[in-house]
Design a protein around this motif. Sequence first.
Motif, PDB file in Angstrom:
ATOM      1  N   SER A 200     -32.246 -17.945-123.563  1.00 32.53           N
ATOM      2  CA  SER A 200     -33.372 -18.770-123.106  1.00 32.53           C
ATOM      3  C   SER A 200     -34.449 -17.935-122.425  1.00 32.53           C
ATOM      4  O   SER A 200     -35.647 -18.186-122.603  1.00 32.53           O
ATOM      5  N   ASP A 291     -34.818 -22.642-131.083  1.00 25.88           N
ATOM      6  CA  ASP A 291     -33.497 -22.454-130.465  1.00 25.88           C
ATOM      7  C   ASP A 291     -32.433 -23.114-131.350  1.00 25.88           C
ATOM      8  O   ASP A 291     -32.730 -24.060-132.074  1.00 25.88           O
ATOM      9  N   GLU A 292     -31.217 -22.634-131.261  1.00 25.03           N
ATOM     10  CA  GLU A 292     -30.105 -23.136-132.082  1.00 25.03           C
ATOM     11  C   GLU A 292     -30.535 -23.174-133.547  1.00 25.03           C
ATOM     12  O   GLU A 292     -30.365 -24.176-134.251  1.00 25.03           O
TER      13      GLU A 292
HETATM   14 MG    MG Z   1     -29.139 -21.486-125.344  1.00 26.92          MG
END
Ligand code: MG
Length: 863
Positions: A200, A291-292
């Motif tokens: 992050s 993200d992901e």
């Molecule tokens: Mg994460």
Amino acid sequence: MDGNDVTSDQVIAGLLDMGFDILDITQAIKAVGASLDNAIEFILNSSHRNDRNESTSSMCPTDNKVTRKRATSSFKPPAKLRQQNITEQLKLSSAPKRIKMKGVYDASVSNTNFLTCGKEPIVPSTVETGLDLCQEIGMVPSYCKKDEKMFGLDWERNANDLLQKNFGYSSLKGFQKEVLAAWMANQDCLVLAATGSGKSLCFQIPALVSGKVVVVISPLISLMHDQCLKLGKLGISACFLGSGQLDKSVENKAMNGAYSIIYVCPETILRLMKPLQSLAETRGIALFAIDEVHCVSKWGHDFRPDYRRLSILRRSFSAEHLKCLKFDIPLMALTATATIRVREDILKSLCMSKETHIITTSFFRPNLRFSVKHSRTSVSSYEKDFSELIKLYTKDKTALKKLVLKNLDGGSKNSSCTLNGGTSGLDEMRRNMNDSDDSDDDGFQDSPEEKLSVQYLEDDYDRVQGADDLDVFCGESCGRSSLEFRSCGTSDSNNMASKAGKRPALNQRHLEEGPTIVYVPTRKQTLSLTKFLISVGVKAAAYNAKLPKSHLRQVHGQFHADELQVVVATIAFGMGIDKSNVRRIIHYGWPQSLEAYYQEAGRAGRDGELADCVLYANLSRIPTLLPSQRSEEQTKQAYQMLSDCFRYGMKTFCCRAKMLVEYFGEEFSTGRCNLCDVCTNGPPEIQDLKVEATLLLQLIATYYANKTSQGEFSNDVEALKLIENPNIRAFVRMIREENHKYAASDFTWWCGLARILEERGFIIEGDGMKHVQIKFPEPTESGLQFLKSESEESFLVYPEADMLLSTETCKSYSSFSEWGKGWADPEIRRQRLQRRRGSRRKPRSRKPNLSTVRGRLSAKLTK
Ligand SMILES: [Mg+2]
Ligand SMILES: Nc1ncnc2c1ncn2[C@@H]1O[C@H](COP(=O)(O)OP(=O)(O)OP(=O)(O)O)[C@@H](O)[C@H]1O
């Protein structure tokens, strides 16, 4: 009927869908009428009260009239939850005092201004547009881009300063520096880093460094919300947009540049292209972080079709398309679980540049202790399987008492919350719990901190999510004691931990502290196991996507505040959960893939201390896919993933960490972790199964030889005519019938052998489909060669878990010992089954027929 015109049928269907028992539902609807919310409140509260009222049988509906009456009369409808936006929420949180703008808590404005432009922060009086905002605070608009004017050459020092000031960490990790360097060079970047490694920060820091907006695409509202909340506490302005964001003004503010970081779900960003382009022209967009990102790929474990459409970002924010840009806005794609195939798919699907920088860290997590245990994973096995856990959490009565008192004292009234907050067996604690009962009946009372801005939890089915998670050593996210064995992560550094049997000094004591997450496959099991744990004094809570959001929110809050010992969850409580001291992840039932398994297991031990990851699975049953909408291609892939997971559980000679790490394409140079059950117990005795392998292979080969050469079967293989369907079961049946020696042999044993033959390349799946376990074995060229070879060579194998299970004389596995002797003998088995069939009254269907149930309940209610 309530004001929402909901019928009893709808309420019943909804409750059944959530996994509640029919009896509970009946009681609830009788008590509160056809209101879904009230019925849920009723059930949850009454189960809690049952627990507090002595009984250890809270799983059974009570027929104690007093209790029922009390539950009914003390019920109050839940307080209406006010929806807030994230900025309101942030104001409520205990963040340090920062600059406040009209309606927006935006501390990053001060950060960026102060730290990157070297001026004193200017407090803007109003926020009209992003451009106004930029001008007002002297921010450099986007067309200045990332350049020396803005950051100076020493961007790394700048970034470290920002890291210390805003996050309190001393320095960036190696891979974080690499990622930031790629971003500084305006390059696209694919980050494959273990769970908990700190991905992050890779996209949060650019927002601080550049003063521009970072747009983060994230798959789960709960995840976005968690991150916004954390950033808010640190004084960095962030918001999230998506179906859960009810405050429409947030979107406008975001598009006007009022937030430094915008989290947005893929579905929403697709309709925001125009406003985002304006934002790029005004305040500027530093990067798009996905993200992901494994969700992009059909070959991953949590495919989200809308992720695939994110290729539009490259087109819409290219210098060619958007004249104000000097270069394409960089894409940063991040995940902890992507196999090689998934990585390739990501690059292609998102149209990432050919120069994309790929940054990987090792997936190995040296502090996670993996093990696999056999269990039926049913209600009847709870007591046995969880006895250790129960002992652990209930033995320190003083600690538990303190915990309960803290909850009661803290005003969060957690104990009222339904399926969470079990009590110990102590009378005093019961009293405490009962004392709080009256005031608790209005259900979910949230502390201001817990009142979240929106419905932040996915109102989705409990998707198979996953991102695998591997944690790399990355030092700082891990506890001090583990620094010594953590390296700073490149993929070849996985061997620090266990070279030559040298284990890091992991602290056993820590296992006794910190919470546990138990993952179960179905919503219903979250409820039944939670009830069980509460009934024996464990402070547990259920979490599945269909439970009321207020409940889920509370569980989230309590979990992070260390007020729960166990959360029993479906996969809805997986991706992105970042809590440092989770000591135990228990999977109770087969996961659907190793990606999902590793992703969920990676919630454990993020502080670097020892943590257990135990998979309880029924090793004598082949797992099945959970229902979901899949194309034919996806079904095939889903079977492949389930099969990989099944094989992981069956292996008895290979280090678990090695299997997991290699699954993701990383070479595990150390060979073993020295911590998992296989490493510590050693493999079973190796066996020469030449006779059995030859027997099975011969049978299969003969069948196919006759079938293909003549179309019909010759007299020699008369018996084979019986095999209409040449599946493994039929072959085993024949072996048993033809060979006295194997008459009592177990089917699962032969399945294990067939798997081994398949892995050695001697047989393949004959129907072109993918099954979890080989079903229609066909001989290969190598298999035929093996049969032809005259050599006396042995066929040495380590028996797999199901083979051991079926042959062990002294069965350590609970379910197997219950079967008793004799079941292995086909004749005895046949007789017993016949007897059983005769005595059985009516088979209970597994799934209640909804219409029958509804009809029955409606009839009862109208009586
Ligand atoms: Mg994460
Ligand atoms: N440079 C750093 N120094 C110390 N701690 C850090 C650093 N970077 C990140 N962390 C901490 O590491 C923890 C995990 O970070 P984060 O949630 O970003 O992990 P992740 O890689 O996204 O994991 P997952 O794949 O599970 O989502 C956080 O608590 C974060 O604050």
